[in-house]
Scaffold this motif. Structure first.
Motif, PDB file in Angstrom:
ATOM      1  N   ASP A 100      -9.534 -26.149 -35.724  1.00 16.60           N
ATOM      2  CA  ASP A 100      -9.426 -26.277 -34.268  1.00 16.60           C
ATOM      3  C   ASP A 100      -7.974 -26.374 -33.828  1.00 16.60           C
ATOM      4  N   VAL A 101      -7.179 -27.131 -34.579  1.00 22.36           N
ATOM      5  CA  VAL A 101      -5.760 -27.266 -34.240  1.00 22.36           C
ATOM      6  C   VAL A 101      -5.048 -25.934 -34.409  1.00 22.36           C
ATOM      7  N   ALA A 102      -5.366 -25.204 -35.477  1.00 26.63           N
ATOM      8  CA  ALA A 102      -4.728 -23.903 -35.710  1.00 26.63           C
ATOM      9  C   ALA A 102      -5.067 -22.924 -34.588  1.00 26.63           C
ATOM     10  N   LEU A 103      -6.331 -22.894 -34.186  1.00 27.61           N
ATOM     11  CA  LEU A 103      -6.735 -21.991 -33.110  1.00 27.61           C
ATOM     12  C   LEU A 103      -6.101 -22.398 -31.787  1.00 27.61           C
ATOM     13  N   ALA A 104      -6.083 -23.700 -31.502  1.00 27.63           N
ATOM     14  CA  ALA A 104      -5.478 -24.178 -30.262  1.00 27.63           C
ATOM     15  C   ALA A 104      -3.991 -23.835 -30.213  1.00 27.63           C
ATOM     16  N   THR A 105      -3.308 -23.957 -31.348  1.00 25.23           N
ATOM     17  CA  THR A 105      -1.877 -23.638 -31.403  1.00 25.23           C
ATOM     18  C   THR A 105      -1.644 -22.161 -31.118  1.00 25.23           C
ATOM     19  N   ALA A 121     -10.632 -13.574 -28.122  1.00 20.80           N
ATOM     20  CA  ALA A 121     -11.563 -12.965 -29.081  1.00 20.80           C
ATOM     21  C   ALA A 121     -10.834 -12.523 -30.346  1.00 20.80           C
ATOM     22  N   GLU A 122      -9.652 -11.929 -30.166  1.00 23.76           N
ATOM     23  CA  GLU A 122      -8.875 -11.470 -31.324  1.00 23.76           C
ATOM     24  C   GLU A 122      -8.431 -12.644 -32.181  1.00 23.76           C
ATOM     25  N   ALA A 123      -7.952 -13.713 -31.530  1.00 21.00           N
ATOM     26  CA  ALA A 123      -7.514 -14.892 -32.267  1.00 21.00           C
ATOM     27  C   ALA A 123      -8.682 -15.543 -33.008  1.00 21.00           C
ATOM     28  N   ALA A 124      -9.837 -15.607 -32.351  1.00 22.48           N
ATOM     29  CA  ALA A 124     -11.017 -16.215 -32.973  1.00 22.48           C
ATOM     30  C   ALA A 124     -11.451 -15.440 -34.210  1.00 22.48           C
ATOM     31  N   GLU A 125     -11.420 -14.113 -34.121  1.00 21.53           N
ATOM     32  CA  GLU A 125     -11.785 -13.292 -35.268  1.00 21.53           C
ATOM     33  C   GLU A 125     -10.767 -13.455 -36.392  1.00 21.53           C
ATOM     34  N   HIS A 126      -9.494 -13.515 -36.017  1.00 22.00           N
ATOM     35  CA  HIS A 126      -8.443 -13.670 -37.017  1.00 22.00           C
ATOM     36  C   HIS A 126      -8.564 -15.011 -37.737  1.00 22.00           C
ATOM     37  N   GLN A 127      -8.888 -16.064 -36.993  1.00 24.92           N
ATOM     38  CA  GLN A 127      -8.992 -17.402 -37.579  1.00 24.92           C
ATOM     39  C   GLN A 127     -10.364 -17.647 -38.208  1.00 24.92           C
ATOM     40  N   GLY A 128     -11.341 -16.816 -37.871  1.00 23.85           N
ATOM     41  CA  GLY A 128     -12.702 -17.054 -38.349  1.00 23.85           C
ATOM     42  C   GLY A 128     -13.302 -18.307 -37.755  1.00 23.85           C
ATOM     43  N   LYS A 159      -1.860 -27.700 -46.709  1.00 21.57           N
ATOM     44  CA  LYS A 159      -2.580 -27.558 -47.973  1.00 21.57           C
ATOM     45  C   LYS A 159      -3.970 -28.176 -47.917  1.00 21.57           C
ATOM     46  N   ASP A 160      -4.313 -28.767 -46.800  1.00 23.83           N
ATOM     47  CA  ASP A 160      -5.625 -29.401 -46.672  1.00 23.83           C
ATOM     48  C   ASP A 160      -6.715 -28.363 -46.516  1.00 23.83           C
ATOM     49  N   SER A 161      -7.918 -28.762 -46.829  1.00 28.61           N
ATOM     50  CA  SER A 161      -9.066 -27.911 -46.541  1.00 28.61           C
ATOM     51  C   SER A 161      -9.176 -27.713 -45.040  1.00 28.61           C
ATOM     52  N   PRO A 162      -9.367 -26.483 -44.557  1.00 33.52           N
ATOM     53  CA  PRO A 162      -9.401 -26.241 -43.109  1.00 33.52           C
ATOM     54  C   PRO A 162     -10.578 -26.898 -42.399  1.00 33.52           C
ATOM     55  N   ASN A 163     -11.611 -27.275 -43.143  1.00 34.42           N
ATOM     56  CA  ASN A 163     -12.758 -27.903 -42.488  1.00 34.42           C
ATOM     57  C   ASN A 163     -12.804 -29.417 -42.688  1.00 34.42           C
ATOM     58  N   ARG A 164     -11.683 -30.011 -43.109  1.00 39.14           N
ATOM     59  CA  ARG A 164     -11.630 -31.467 -43.203  1.00 39.14           C
ATOM     60  C   ARG A 164     -11.518 -32.058 -41.807  1.00 39.14           C
ATOM     61  N   ILE A 165     -12.323 -33.088 -41.538  1.00 42.79           N
ATOM     62  CA  ILE A 165     -12.274 -33.754 -40.236  1.00 42.79           C
ATOM     63  C   ILE A 165     -10.953 -34.511 -40.121  1.00 42.79           C
ATOM     64  N   LEU A 166     -10.231 -34.269 -39.032  1.00 40.44           N
ATOM     65  CA  LEU A 166      -8.954 -34.930 -38.833  1.00 40.44           C
ATOM     66  C   LEU A 166      -9.162 -36.367 -38.347  1.00 40.44           C
ATOM     67  N   THR A 167      -8.258 -37.235 -38.728  1.00 39.09           N
ATOM     68  CA  THR A 167      -8.307 -38.618 -38.262  1.00 39.09           C
ATOM     69  C   THR A 167      -7.830 -38.679 -36.811  1.00 39.09           C
ATOM     70  N   SER A 222     -15.679 -28.077 -34.505  1.00 37.56           N
ATOM     71  CA  SER A 222     -16.240 -27.539 -35.745  1.00 37.56           C
ATOM     72  C   SER A 222     -17.678 -28.008 -35.888  1.00 37.56           C
ATOM     73  N   HIS A 223     -18.606 -27.128 -35.520  1.00 35.00           N
ATOM     74  CA  HIS A 223     -20.020 -27.494 -35.517  1.00 35.00           C
ATOM     75  C   HIS A 223     -20.544 -27.781 -36.925  1.00 35.00           C
ATOM     76  N   ASP A 224     -19.983 -27.101 -37.933  1.00 37.27           N
ATOM     77  CA  ASP A 224     -20.520 -27.238 -39.285  1.00 37.27           C
ATOM     78  C   ASP A 224     -20.201 -28.577 -39.932  1.00 37.27           C
ATOM     79  N   VAL A 225     -19.343 -29.377 -39.306  1.00 39.38           N
ATOM     80  CA  VAL A 225     -19.072 -30.720 -39.836  1.00 39.38           C
ATOM     81  C   VAL A 225     -19.470 -31.789 -38.817  1.00 39.38           C
ATOM     82  N   GLY A 226     -20.395 -31.438 -37.937  1.00 38.72           N
ATOM     83  CA  GLY A 226     -20.929 -32.434 -37.005  1.00 38.72           C
ATOM     84  C   GLY A 226     -20.190 -32.540 -35.691  1.00 38.72           C
TER      85      GLY A 226
END
Length: 227
Positions: free
Chosen positions: A90-95, A54-61, A5-13, A79-83
């Protein structure tokens, strides 16, 4: 991890990243990114896997940095947009790619994924940072490192050293912890000046001319505390 339920662009601890990596055996943490390398039986299998990436990247955005070398593919997700930090994206794509690599018959070879960083010790870090950022066309990234905006060339880390005898440039080789002992053994056979300095996460060597090499890994002596 109960992060759905977290925001997908929240920096993980650090704790969340460490927990996620327990379920991602092919991946390692490095400089605010998840990195991995997979080897394939032949070039065709590697190319087919690139299409899946490429397909996974497009699917995950969310698009990782990809380096294809014949039968080996190197990946880096941040995630470049958060520094340049690790987020849930990143975790979702890696999984997703972990499952895809297994289904493709890929063999994880994290020991082959290494990075280089240039280090400067100086009495005036701000002055040197300004010079090298302009000279290289770099920008300031995480941990105040100077980074290539295209992500293709080594980072530059400039730190303060009060003793002028410590001023200079060194090379940092970032490797998987599983490769550390092998790298140490090879360096023991090389010509060095003085005794190397070893620690649990890496080592420091000095060549015959006094130039320094640091081996650094992702290893943590203790699991990060819950945050």
């Amino acid at each position: 991890m109960a992060l759905e339920k977290d925001s997908p662009n929240r920096i993980l601890t650090d704790y969340e990243v460490a927990r996620a990596l327990k379920e991602l055996p092919s991946w390692r943490e490095r400089d605010g990114a998840l990195v991995c390398a997979w080897a394939f039986a032949d070039t065709r299998d590697a190319i087919d896997f690139l299409a899946l990436v490429a397909e996974a990247a497009e699917h995950q955005g969310h698009h990782p940095d990809v380096d294809w070398r014949a039968t080996t593919i190197f990946l880096r997700s941040t995630s470049h947009d958060v520094g340049d930090e690790i987020t849930l994206r990143d975790v979702a794509l890696a999984t997703l790619l972990e499952f895809a690599a297994t289904d493709s018959g890929a063999v994880a070879v994290p020991n082959r994924h290494q990075d280089l960083r240039l280090g400067f010790e100086t009495g005036d870090p701000e002055r040197l940072s300004e010079f090298w950022a302009g000279a290289m066309g770099y920008s300031v990234g995480r941990d105040e490192d100077l980074v290539d905006p295209e992500g293709r060339n080594p980072r530059i880390r400039i730190s303060s050293a009060g003793n002028p005898q410590e001023h200079g440039i060194h090379v940092e080789r970032l490797i998987a912890h599983s490769s550390l002992e092998d790298a140490r053994q090879k360096l023991e056979q090389a010509q060095t000046s003085g005794a190397p300095v070893h620690g649990p996460t890496g080592s420091r060597y000095t060549d015959a001319d006094g130039n320094r090499l640091y081996l650094d890994t992702e290893y943590r002596e203790e699991t990060p505390e819950f945050q």
